[in-house]
Design a protein around this motif. Structure first.
Motif, mmCIF file in Angstrom:
data_model
loop_
_atom_site.group_PDB
_atom_site.id
_atom_site.type_symbol
_atom_site.label_atom_id
_atom_site.label_comp_id
_atom_site.label_asym_id
_atom_site.label_seq_id
_atom_site.Cartn_x
_atom_site.Cartn_y
_atom_site.Cartn_z
ATOM 1 N N VAL A 266 -49.724 11.324 57.645
ATOM 2 C CA VAL A 266 -51.038 11.107 57.051
ATOM 3 C C VAL A 266 -50.950 9.933 56.088
ATOM 4 C CG1 VAL A 266 -52.828 12.053 55.554
ATOM 5 C CG2 VAL A 266 -51.774 13.508 57.290
ATOM 6 N N PHE A 267 -51.766 8.909 56.319
ATOM 7 C CA PHE A 267 -51.883 7.773 55.410
ATOM 8 C C PHE A 267 -53.059 8.023 54.471
ATOM 9 C CE2 PHE A 267 -49.390 5.644 58.641
ATOM 10 C CZ PHE A 267 -48.700 4.651 57.966
ATOM 11 N N VAL A 268 -52.845 7.820 53.183
ATOM 12 C CA VAL A 268 -53.923 7.943 52.202
ATOM 13 C C VAL A 268 -54.057 6.633 51.453
ATOM 14 C CG1 VAL A 268 -54.826 9.213 50.219
ATOM 15 C CG2 VAL A 268 -53.457 10.414 51.931
ATOM 16 N N GLY A 269 -55.225 6.002 51.565
ATOM 17 C CA GLY A 269 -55.485 4.749 50.882
ATOM 18 C C GLY A 269 -56.420 4.928 49.700
ATOM 19 N N GLU A 270 -57.046 3.838 49.292
ATOM 20 C CA GLU A 270 -57.859 3.842 48.076
ATOM 21 C C GLU A 270 -59.301 4.256 48.345
ATOM 22 O OE1 GLU A 270 -57.985 0.434 44.965
ATOM 23 O OE2 GLU A 270 -59.822 0.266 46.125
ATOM 24 N N GLN A 271 -60.056 3.363 48.976
ATOM 25 C CA GLN A 271 -61.467 3.578 49.259
ATOM 26 C C GLN A 271 -61.845 2.662 50.413
ATOM 27 O OE1 GLN A 271 -64.304 2.130 46.375
ATOM 28 N NE2 GLN A 271 -63.475 0.063 46.374
ATOM 29 N N PRO A 272 -62.978 2.910 51.077
ATOM 30 C CA PRO A 272 -63.421 1.974 52.105
ATOM 31 C C PRO A 272 -63.801 0.640 51.484
ATOM 32 C CG PRO A 272 -65.116 3.610 51.661
ATOM 33 C CD PRO A 272 -63.887 4.053 50.916
ATOM 34 N N GLY A 273 -63.633 -0.422 52.249
ATOM 35 C CA GLY A 273 -64.086 -1.743 51.833
ATOM 36 C C GLY A 273 -65.439 -2.057 52.445
ATOM 37 N N THR B 202 -56.924 8.230 55.955
ATOM 38 C CA THR B 202 -58.059 8.569 55.107
ATOM 39 C C THR B 202 -57.951 7.813 53.788
ATOM 40 O OG1 THR B 202 -59.379 10.429 54.288
ATOM 41 C CG2 THR B 202 -56.976 10.582 53.993
ATOM 42 N N ASN B 203 -58.925 8.020 52.910
ATOM 43 C CA ASN B 203 -58.924 7.406 51.584
ATOM 44 C C ASN B 203 -59.129 8.463 50.516
ATOM 45 O OD1 ASN B 203 -58.678 4.433 51.823
ATOM 46 N ND2 ASN B 203 -60.523 4.608 53.073
ATOM 47 N N SER B 204 -58.647 8.185 49.319
ATOM 48 C CA SER B 204 -58.820 9.128 48.224
ATOM 49 C C SER B 204 -60.256 9.153 47.709
ATOM 50 C CB SER B 204 -57.857 8.792 47.078
ATOM 51 O OG SER B 204 -57.954 7.433 46.710
ATOM 52 N N VAL B 205 -60.996 8.064 47.911
ATOM 53 C CA VAL B 205 -62.419 7.982 47.571
ATOM 54 C C VAL B 205 -63.170 7.584 48.833
ATOM 55 C CG1 VAL B 205 -64.155 6.774 46.179
ATOM 56 C CG2 VAL B 205 -61.972 7.431 45.156
ATOM 57 N N LYS B 206 -64.257 8.279 49.137
ATOM 58 C CA LYS B 206 -64.918 8.141 50.440
ATOM 59 C C LYS B 206 -66.121 7.205 50.442
ATOM 60 C CE LYS B 206 -62.198 11.568 51.764
ATOM 61 N NZ LYS B 206 -60.832 11.273 52.209
#
Length: 221
Positions: free
Chosen positions: A55-62, A97-101
């Motif tokens: 599972v990859f977890v990033g920041e937020q969508p751009g 996924t991202n930590s902020v959606k």
């Protein structure tokens, strides 16, 4: 002085006993857990194999992700796909996924300029991340960048202090009780957008690939 109310947080929109990632994604489309939903085009939820080993977890969508409704489909996403390939990771083994959606940005003329999510946004959106993990059974969690690291490991997290090292998961989490899964491992590295901003992209990219090779070996062992 006027009172500033804390954001309600996403918890009231998270289904109490979700049965699938698709159910979570549908519910997240109506989330009003913080103010970011007001200006964003849409909620950008995670995607990939529910049975993913990593599972990859990033920041937020751009900006591109906000318009298309999918995580990691912009320039940073393309670079991440290249790095995944160069590290020898099978893309079918991934959930991203991202930590902020929602996309946080500042308007400058007609351009939407990325702004880093703040602690309130990370906290408000955390219930979605916890709900995703409750349905995923990975062997490894890859944390991409500082925001994801703070969301999962706590505010004292620093990428350059921890990158490339295998850590216990959820033992290394700020609140391990939020992740009642079998003990696996986590690995932190830079966000691919940091490669795009680097003075020497070749060196930065190679560092990202080297970290992801550690991840590849961890799930192959």
């Amino acid at each position: 002085m006027p009172r500033t109310e804390a954001p309600p947080g996403a918890q009231r929109w998270v289904p109490p006993q979700p049965h699938s990632i698709d159910e979570l994604k549908q519910a997240a489309a109506g989330c009003r857990g913080c103010e970011l939903h007001a200006d964003a085009t849409q909620t950008v939820f995670g995607r990939g194999a529910p049975q993913a080993r990593i599972v990859f977890v990033g920041e937020q969508p751009g900006d591109v992700e906000d318009q298309k409704g999918l995580p990691f489909v912009g320039p940073a996403g393309r670079l991440l796909r290249e790095a995944v390939d160069d590290a020898g990771i099978d893309p079918s083994d991934l959930y991203i996924t991202n930590s902020v959606k929602h996309f946080r940005f500042e308007l400058r003329g007609s351009r939407r300029i990325h702004q880093t999510p703040g602690p309130a946004h990370i906290t408000a959106c955390r219930p979605w991340l916890v709900a995703e993990f409750a349905l995923l059974k990975p062997q490894l969690v890859v944390i991409l960048g500082a925001t994801a690291g703070k969301a999962l490991l706590g505010p004292s997290f620093r990428v350059n202090r921890s990158r490339g090292q295998l850590m216990p998961w959820p033992g290394s989490a700020e609140h391990p009780e939020d992740f009642p899964v079998a003990e696996i491992r986590a690995l932190a590295t830079i966000h691919p957008s940091a490669v795009l901003r680097a003075d020497n992209r070749d060196i930065a990219y190679q560092g990202l690939v080297d970290d992801l090779r550690v991840a590849a070996r961890a799930v192959a062992a």
